[in-house]
Design a protein around this motif. Structure first.
Motif, PDB file in Angstrom:
ATOM      1  N   GLN A  72      93.348 -28.539 -10.951  1.00  0.00           N
ATOM      2  CA  GLN A  72      92.864 -27.215 -10.929  1.00  0.00           C
ATOM      3  C   GLN A  72      92.654 -26.685  -9.631  1.00  0.00           C
ATOM      4  OE1 GLN A  72      89.105 -28.323 -12.839  1.00  0.00           O
ATOM      5  NE2 GLN A  72      89.595 -27.474 -14.905  1.00  0.00           N
ATOM      6  N   LEU A  73      92.283 -27.468  -8.534  1.00  0.00           N
ATOM      7  CA  LEU A  73      92.232 -26.843  -7.157  1.00  0.00           C
ATOM      8  C   LEU A  73      93.572 -26.549  -6.641  1.00  0.00           C
ATOM      9  CD1 LEU A  73      89.751 -29.431  -5.600  1.00  0.00           C
ATOM     10  CD2 LEU A  73      89.262 -26.901  -6.296  1.00  0.00           C
ATOM     11  N   GLY A  74      94.557 -27.364  -7.115  1.00  0.00           N
ATOM     12  CA  GLY A  74      96.033 -27.121  -6.492  1.00  0.00           C
ATOM     13  C   GLY A  74      96.617 -25.728  -7.202  1.00  0.00           C
ATOM     14  N   SER A  75      96.146 -25.652  -8.376  1.00  0.00           N
ATOM     15  CA  SER A  75      96.801 -24.571  -9.282  1.00  0.00           C
ATOM     16  C   SER A  75      96.143 -23.002  -8.569  1.00  0.00           C
ATOM     17  CB  SER A  75      96.204 -24.367 -10.392  1.00  0.00           C
ATOM     18  OG  SER A  75      96.788 -25.476 -11.275  1.00  0.00           O
ATOM     19  N   ARG A  76      94.699 -23.157  -8.173  1.00  0.00           N
ATOM     20  CA  ARG A  76      94.151 -21.985  -7.788  1.00  0.00           C
ATOM     21  C   ARG A  76      94.609 -21.719  -6.425  1.00  0.00           C
ATOM     22  NH1 ARG A  76      89.348 -19.502  -8.195  1.00  0.00           N
ATOM     23  NH2 ARG A  76      89.661 -19.761 -10.491  1.00  0.00           N
ATOM     24  N   TYR A  77      95.025 -22.696  -5.467  1.00  0.00           N
ATOM     25  CA  TYR A  77      95.765 -22.415  -4.355  1.00  0.00           C
ATOM     26  C   TYR A  77      97.121 -21.838  -4.438  1.00  0.00           C
ATOM     27  CZ  TYR A  77      97.660 -23.059   0.498  1.00  0.00           C
ATOM     28  OH  TYR A  77      98.329 -22.676   1.674  1.00  0.00           O
ATOM     29  N   ALA A  78      97.846 -22.499  -5.358  1.00  0.00           N
ATOM     30  CA  ALA A  78      99.307 -21.851  -5.620  1.00  0.00           C
ATOM     31  C   ALA A  78      99.119 -20.202  -5.981  1.00  0.00           C
ATOM     32  CB  ALA A  78     100.020 -22.576  -6.777  1.00  0.00           C
ATOM     33  N   ASP A  79      98.169 -20.113  -6.802  1.00  0.00           N
ATOM     34  CA  ASP A  79      97.960 -18.729  -7.152  1.00  0.00           C
ATOM     35  C   ASP A  79      97.637 -17.868  -5.970  1.00  0.00           C
ATOM     36  OD1 ASP A  79      98.201 -19.404  -9.823  1.00  0.00           O
ATOM     37  OD2 ASP A  79      96.090 -19.125 -10.115  1.00  0.00           O
ATOM     38  N   ARG A  80      96.980 -18.344  -5.044  1.00  0.00           N
ATOM     39  CA  ARG A  80      96.582 -17.632  -3.767  1.00  0.00           C
ATOM     40  C   ARG A  80      97.781 -17.602  -2.609  1.00  0.00           C
ATOM     41  NH1 ARG A  80      94.916 -18.095   1.151  1.00  0.00           N
ATOM     42  NH2 ARG A  80      95.357 -20.393   1.178  1.00  0.00           N
TER      43      ARG A  80
END
Length: 254
Positions: A72-80
């Protein structure tokens, strides 16, 4: 910068161990690799598991793997981590260090499209713009990207015997000459072009990679020939490699 919290540092050290190998580790393996007390590792692993950062490996008792929370953290970073936005930020840093024009471009077929540009601080500078397209074979950005393609894909874009558009008297005009240049680029790790797209400009570039390790862009530094020398080229090659690595890191590359 404030004081680092040892327990947090150790917890992060544990999580980063899972980036290598097959992504599974036992508590004793973690203890050995980090050289920490067994009790400390047990408490940290228990805490990370309670927060879903680690989960047991099915059918492998005593083994752990990264949990949903890390995804979840990685996905949020990738979105940003938008490529163009991050490219502009890093390009500004590189340009401030060298005083020359910095570009970031992506490959589209046999052309390069520039997605970020920061101008030189000198009066004599390169005339270019974000969104401009140039033939990939005569730019440092393009050659860096082409050098990263699988051989089969490169051959499809530049079949043997293909004549390439000449932008200047220095432009490579055959597929064979381009392949030879790309081989040198792979060996060097950075690309170069001297007056191939513009008779008054030399350029060096380095690859930008995403979280999967794929080359998704390239960063370049362009210099008018009146400020160019072999020594300067070496300095700028090292600098652009650092910049490209930083941009890759921001995109999630290791």
């Amino acid at each position: 910068m404030g004081r680092l919290v040892p327990a947090v540092v150790r917890a992060l050290d544990i999580l980063e161990l899972f980036l290598d190998g097959d992504g599974t580790l036992s508590t004793p393996e973690i203890t050995k690799q980090l050289d920490l007390p067994r009790t400390t590792v047990h408490e940290l692993v228990t805490t990370l598991a309670a927060r879903s950062y680690l989960v047991p490996v099915p059918e492998q008792p005593g083994k752990w793997q990264l949990g949903l929370r890390t995804y979840q953290l990685g996905s949020r970073y990738a979105d940003r981590a938008d490529l163009a936005t991050e490219a502009r930020a890093v390009a500004r840093e590189v340009a401030a260090r060298c005083g020359e024009t910095v570009h970031v471009g992506v490959l589209d077929g046999t052309e390069v499209v520039y997605i970020a540009k920061v101008d030189s601080s000198h009066a004599v500078r390169m005339v270019s713009a974000v969104g401009r397209r140039l033939p990939a074979h005569c730019t440092a950005v393009g050659k860096m990207m082409l050098a990263s393609l699988p051989e089969q894909e490169l051959a499809a874009r530049y079949p043997a015997g293909t004549r390439l558009e000449a932008m200047t008297p220095h432009t490579l005009t055959t597929a064979e000459a381009l392949r030879s240049d790309l081989a040198e680029t792979r060996d060097r790790g950075t690309s170069r072009e001297f007056c191939e797209s513009n008779s008054d400009v030399a350029c060096v570039a380095a690859p930008v990679r995403d979280a999967e390790g794929a080359t998704v862009a390239a960063m370049s530094v362009s210099v008018p020939t009146l400020r160019w020398s072999e020594e300067r080229g070496e300095e700028l090659s090292a600098l652009v490699a650092e910049g490209a690595m930083e941009l890759s890191r921001r995109l999630g590359s290791r």
